[in-house]
Design a protein around this motif. Sequence first.
Motif, PDB file in Angstrom:
ATOM      1  N   HIS A 186       0.880  -1.170   0.000  1.00  0.00           N
ATOM      2  CA  HIS A 186       0.000   0.000   0.000  1.00  0.00           C
ATOM      3  C   HIS A 186       0.915   1.217   0.000  1.00  0.00           C
ATOM      4  N   LEU A 187       1.085   1.807  -1.178  1.00  0.00           N
ATOM      5  CA  LEU A 187       2.039   2.894  -1.343  1.00  0.00           C
ATOM      6  C   LEU A 187       1.410   4.237  -0.988  1.00  0.00           C
ATOM      7  N   LYS A 188       2.237   5.263  -0.941  1.00  0.00           N
ATOM      8  CA  LYS A 188       1.812   6.612  -0.571  1.00  0.00           C
ATOM      9  C   LYS A 188       0.724   7.116  -1.506  1.00  0.00           C
ATOM     10  N   SER A 189      -0.330   7.676  -0.920  1.00  0.00           N
ATOM     11  CA  SER A 189      -1.437   8.201  -1.702  1.00  0.00           C
ATOM     12  C   SER A 189      -1.184   9.643  -2.142  1.00  0.00           C
ATOM     13  N   GLY A 190      -1.756  10.014  -3.289  1.00  0.00           N
ATOM     14  CA  GLY A 190      -1.752  11.403  -3.719  1.00  0.00           C
ATOM     15  C   GLY A 190      -0.942  11.706  -4.953  1.00  0.00           C
ATOM     16  N   CYS A 191      -0.205  10.711  -5.479  1.00  0.00           N
ATOM     17  CA  CYS A 191       0.589  10.913  -6.695  1.00  0.00           C
ATOM     18  C   CYS A 191       0.093   9.928  -7.743  1.00  0.00           C
ATOM     19  N   PHE A 192      -1.152  10.123  -8.166  1.00  0.00           N
ATOM     20  CA  PHE A 192      -1.810   9.138  -9.017  1.00  0.00           C
ATOM     21  C   PHE A 192      -1.298   9.163 -10.453  1.00  0.00           C
ATOM     22  N   ALA A 193      -0.770  10.296 -10.882  1.00  0.00           N
ATOM     23  CA  ALA A 193      -0.202  10.430 -12.226  1.00  0.00           C
ATOM     24  C   ALA A 193       0.794  11.590 -12.191  1.00  0.00           C
ATOM     25  N   GLY A 194       1.728  11.578 -13.152  1.00  0.00           N
ATOM     26  CA  GLY A 194       2.699  12.658 -13.206  1.00  0.00           C
ATOM     27  C   GLY A 194       3.624  12.665 -12.007  1.00  0.00           C
ATOM     28  N   SER A 195       4.228  13.841 -11.741  1.00  0.00           N
ATOM     29  CA  SER A 195       5.178  13.940 -10.633  1.00  0.00           C
ATOM     30  C   SER A 195       5.076  15.262  -9.886  1.00  0.00           C
ATOM     31  N   ALA A 196       4.036  16.052 -10.161  1.00  0.00           N
ATOM     32  CA  ALA A 196       3.967  17.397  -9.599  1.00  0.00           C
ATOM     33  C   ALA A 196       3.179  17.485  -8.302  1.00  0.00           C
ATOM     34  N   ALA A 197       2.360  16.486  -7.986  1.00  0.00           N
ATOM     35  CA  ALA A 197       1.525  16.547  -6.792  1.00  0.00           C
ATOM     36  C   ALA A 197       2.380  16.552  -5.527  1.00  0.00           C
ATOM     37  N   LYS A 198       1.813  17.068  -4.461  1.00  0.00           N
ATOM     38  CA  LYS A 198       2.537  17.213  -3.194  1.00  0.00           C
ATOM     39  C   LYS A 198       3.078  15.878  -2.676  1.00  0.00           C
TER      40      LYS A 198
END
Length: 301
Positions: free
Chosen positions: A173-185
Amino acid sequence: MFFHRLAASALILSIPACASVPRAPGPADAAARPIKLASWNLEFLAERNGAGCNPRTDSDYAAMRRIAEGLDADVIAFQEAENETAAARVFDPGKFTIVMETRQGAPSGTCGGKFPEQRVIRQAVGFAVRKGLPFDRHADVASLMLGNAQLRSGVDITLKPASAAPLRLLGIHLKSGCFAGSAAKACPVLLEQWPALEAWIDAAASGPERFAILGDWNRRLGLADDPLWAEIDDGEPANADLRLTDDGVAPECDPRYDSFIDHIVLDKRAAASLAGFAETRYAPGEKHYSDHCPIAVTLAP
C-alpha cells in the motif's frame, strides 16, 4: 524521468482422488484447482464498531465478510485494516489465516470531512490465506517505509501449493496522492518508494520463484507512458518483464474514476498462467462498504 535503481539486496527468496462417498474439502482440493488472487482496500477497517474514518456497524462488517467469501479467492491481499482483530471481522479466521505487517504504526490526527471528531486509525497491510494452503512468511519489506513509521511496509510470503509451482506474493500500500505525473505534493514520497520497490522486484526476478505484487499502488499504472510503470517493467532481469493484469480494463466501481490504482502485477513466469482478471462491484443501489472494490486474477494450475 529517470530513477536511481537501488542495488538488489539479498532477500529471502528463500488432482483430488476419486471417492465413492462425499468428503470434506481438504488441502489437496485447494491445491489442485487454479489459484485465485485478490486484493481489496478495506478503507479504515476498525476493530470496533463506530471507530475510524469509516465508522461501521455489525451489518456492515457482515456484508463485507459476504463479499470477501464471494470472491472465492485463495489469497486476498488487503489494506487499511487496523489489526488482526479488525481483519478477522471480514476474513473468517475459520477459513483464512491472517498475516499482517509487523510495523506498529499509530493513529494519526482526526478524520475531517463527514467525521471530524473521529480519529484516523492505524492502516496496515496484510494477507488472508485460505486454510490448508501452505505458505512461508518472509521478513516484511521495510524499505518501503523510508524510515517513516506511518508509511506501510510490504508483506512478503511464498505460497506452496501441492500441485503447482511456488508463488511469491508481495502485498503493498504505497503513498497516496501521486496518481499520475510527478507534480503533486505526495509525489516526492512515492518516487522515493519506487526504487525500493524495484529493488525487491529485481531480486525476486533473479530468484527461482514466479511472483505477484498485489495491493493499492495509489498510481494509475495503466495510463499511457507512465514513467513509473516503465521503470519497473524494464525486463532487467528477464523475469522483470511484468504484466499489468488490468491493462486495457476500465474500473466500474466508482464512476468518478476511469483508471485503476489497485493492481495485481505478475512477473513473466506468473503471467504465463494468467487466465483472467475481474473486478467485483457493488450491486446497483448497494451501499459502498469501502471506497475500493476488490480485484482478482486467476492463474491456471
